[in-house]
Design a protein around this motif. Structure first.
Motif, PDB file in Angstrom:
ATOM      1  N   ALA A 128       0.832  -1.204   0.000  1.00 43.03           N
ATOM      2  CA  ALA A 128       0.000   0.000   0.000  1.00 43.03           C
ATOM      3  C   ALA A 128       0.866   1.252   0.000  1.00 43.03           C
ATOM      4  CB  ALA A 128      -0.921   0.004   1.216  1.00 43.03           C
ATOM      5  N   CYS A 129       0.473   2.232  -0.797  1.00 43.00           N
ATOM      6  CA  CYS A 129       1.236   3.476  -0.927  1.00 43.00           C
ATOM      7  C   CYS A 129       0.254   4.609  -1.198  1.00 43.00           C
ATOM      8  CB  CYS A 129       2.244   3.332  -2.071  1.00 43.00           C
ATOM      9  SG  CYS A 129       3.082   4.864  -2.544  1.00 43.00           S
ATOM     10  N   ILE A 130       0.495   5.758  -0.599  1.00 38.56           N
ATOM     11  CA  ILE A 130      -0.387   6.915  -0.783  1.00 38.56           C
ATOM     12  C   ILE A 130       0.436   8.109  -1.247  1.00 38.56           C
ATOM     13  CG2 ILE A 130      -2.013   8.508   0.303  1.00 38.56           C
ATOM     14  CD1 ILE A 130      -2.572   6.355   2.417  1.00 38.56           C
ATOM     15  N   GLU A 131       0.025   8.718  -2.342  1.00 39.05           N
ATOM     16  CA  GLU A 131       0.583   9.993  -2.795  1.00 39.05           C
ATOM     17  C   GLU A 131      -0.492  11.058  -2.641  1.00 39.05           C
ATOM     18  OE1 GLU A 131       1.840   9.140  -6.792  1.00 39.05           O
ATOM     19  OE2 GLU A 131       3.878   8.616  -6.136  1.00 39.05           O
ATOM     20  N   THR A 132      -0.076  12.290  -2.293  1.00 36.06           N
ATOM     21  CA  THR A 132      -1.044  13.357  -2.054  1.00 36.06           C
ATOM     22  C   THR A 132      -0.780  14.550  -2.975  1.00 36.06           C
ATOM     23  OG1 THR A 132       0.298  14.434  -0.341  1.00 36.06           O
ATOM     24  CG2 THR A 132      -1.180  12.669   0.368  1.00 36.06           C
ATOM     25  N   ASP A 133      -1.852  15.244  -3.315  1.00 34.97           N
ATOM     26  CA  ASP A 133      -1.758  16.460  -4.135  1.00 34.97           C
ATOM     27  C   ASP A 133      -2.776  17.479  -3.610  1.00 34.97           C
ATOM     28  OD1 ASP A 133      -1.123  18.290  -6.096  1.00 34.97           O
ATOM     29  OD2 ASP A 133      -2.472  17.383  -7.575  1.00 34.97           O
ATOM     30  N   PRO A 134      -2.270  18.589  -3.027  1.00 36.98           N
ATOM     31  CA  PRO A 134      -0.861  18.964  -2.866  1.00 36.98           C
ATOM     32  C   PRO A 134      -0.186  18.138  -1.780  1.00 36.98           C
ATOM     33  CG  PRO A 134      -2.262  20.544  -1.748  1.00 36.98           C
ATOM     34  CD  PRO A 134      -3.184  19.610  -2.488  1.00 36.98           C
ATOM     35  N   SER A 135       1.137  18.272  -1.699  1.00 39.11           N
ATOM     36  CA  SER A 135       1.895  17.557  -0.683  1.00 39.11           C
ATOM     37  C   SER A 135       1.459  17.997   0.711  1.00 39.11           C
ATOM     38  CB  SER A 135       3.397  17.829  -0.870  1.00 39.11           C
ATOM     39  OG  SER A 135       4.129  17.341   0.244  1.00 39.11           O
TER      40      SER A 135
END
Length: 208
Positions: A128-135
Motif C-alpha cells: 500500500a502506498c499513498i501519494e497526495t496532491d498537494p503535498s
C-alpha cells in the motif's frame, strides 16, 4: 495459446470472448492430460484465463486422460463436458463423460485450477502506498482545502482499494478529502490483491 492445448475443441463466442476446451498441462512441467477450458480475447487472441476442470472423485480413463469438449455459454454460466479424447466407441464416452458448470466469481481460483500461468510474471507482492496532491508537507495548506489521495503507487495483482477517513469508508484508486477546521484527519488505505493478501498505509491531513 501460450502453452500447448491438444485435442482442442471448436470455439464458442460470447461477449467478446472465445472459449475453447481441450486437454493441457497446468504448467510447463506437467504431462498434458488434464481437461481445460481457455478464454481468449476475441479481438486480439490473447488469453484471458485458463481453468483446469476438477475431475477429483470422478471416474476417468487410465490412459489418455480426459479433455473438455466445446464449451457452451448460457445465462451467465459456462458448461463443458469432459470425455476421453481418444475413445473410439460410444459406450466409453457414455461411461466416462462428465458435465462441468463454471460460474463467475470475484475470487481468484486456487493455483491447482489455473491453467497456463507459468509463462506469466510472478504476482507482485501487495504493498500500500499513498501519494497526495498537494503535498501534505507544503506550506499554506489551510482548513477547507481539498487534498487528493492517490493509491496508484501501490503494487499487487488485481488490487482493490478501501479507504477509511474519519469513520467513513470509500473505495477506488483515489479519493478527495477536506482539510479539517481543527485537529487532524487520519486516513488509512487498505490494499487487497487477488489472492486476498493485504497491506495498509496511513496519512494524517491537517492545516499547516
Amino acid at each position: 495459446m501460450d502453452l500447448q492445448v491438444i485435442h482442442a475443441s471448436s470455439a464458442t463466442a460470447a461477449d467478446g470472448t472465445l472459449y475453447v476446451g481441450g486437454q493441457g498441462a497446468r504448467d510447463a512441467g506437467d504431462a498434458a492430460e488434464r481437461p481445460v477450458v481457455v478464454a481468449l480475447d476475441a479481438a486480439s487472441g490473447e488469453r484471458r484465463w485458463g481453468y483446469v476442470l476438477d475431475d477429483d472423485g470422478l471416474e476417468v480413463v487410465d490412459h489418455g486422460g480426459m479433455a473438455a469438449e466445446t464449451p457452451v455459454v448460457a445465462e451467465g454460466r459456462l458448461y463443458a463436458a469432459t470425455v476421453p479424447p481418444t475413445a473410439s466407441t460410444n459406450d466409453v464416452y457414455t461411461a466416462y463423460g462428465n458435465l462441468h458448470v463454471l460460474a463467475g466469481s470475484e475470487e481468484r481460483p486456487p493455483a491447482e485450477r489455473r491453467f497456463g500461468e507459468s509463462d506469466r510474471p510472478e504476482d507482485e507482492p501487495v504493498s500500500a502506498c499513498i501519494e497526495t496532491d498537494p503535498s501534505l508537507d507544503a506550506c499554506g495548506l489551510d482548513a477547507g482545502d481539498a487534498v487528493e489521495l492517490d493509491a496508484g503507487c501501490s503494487s499487487g495483482t488485481d488490487p482493490e482499494f478501501v479507504w477509511e477517513a474519519g469513520g467513513d469508508e470509500k473505495r477506488g484508486e483515489s479519493i478527495v478529502v477536506t482539510v479539517p477546521e481543527c485537529g487532524n484527519l487520519s486516513v488509512t488505505l487498505t490494499v487487497t490483491d487477488g489472492d486476498g493478501d493485504t497491506d495498509t498505509a496511513s496519512v494524517v491531513v491537517s492545516a499547516n
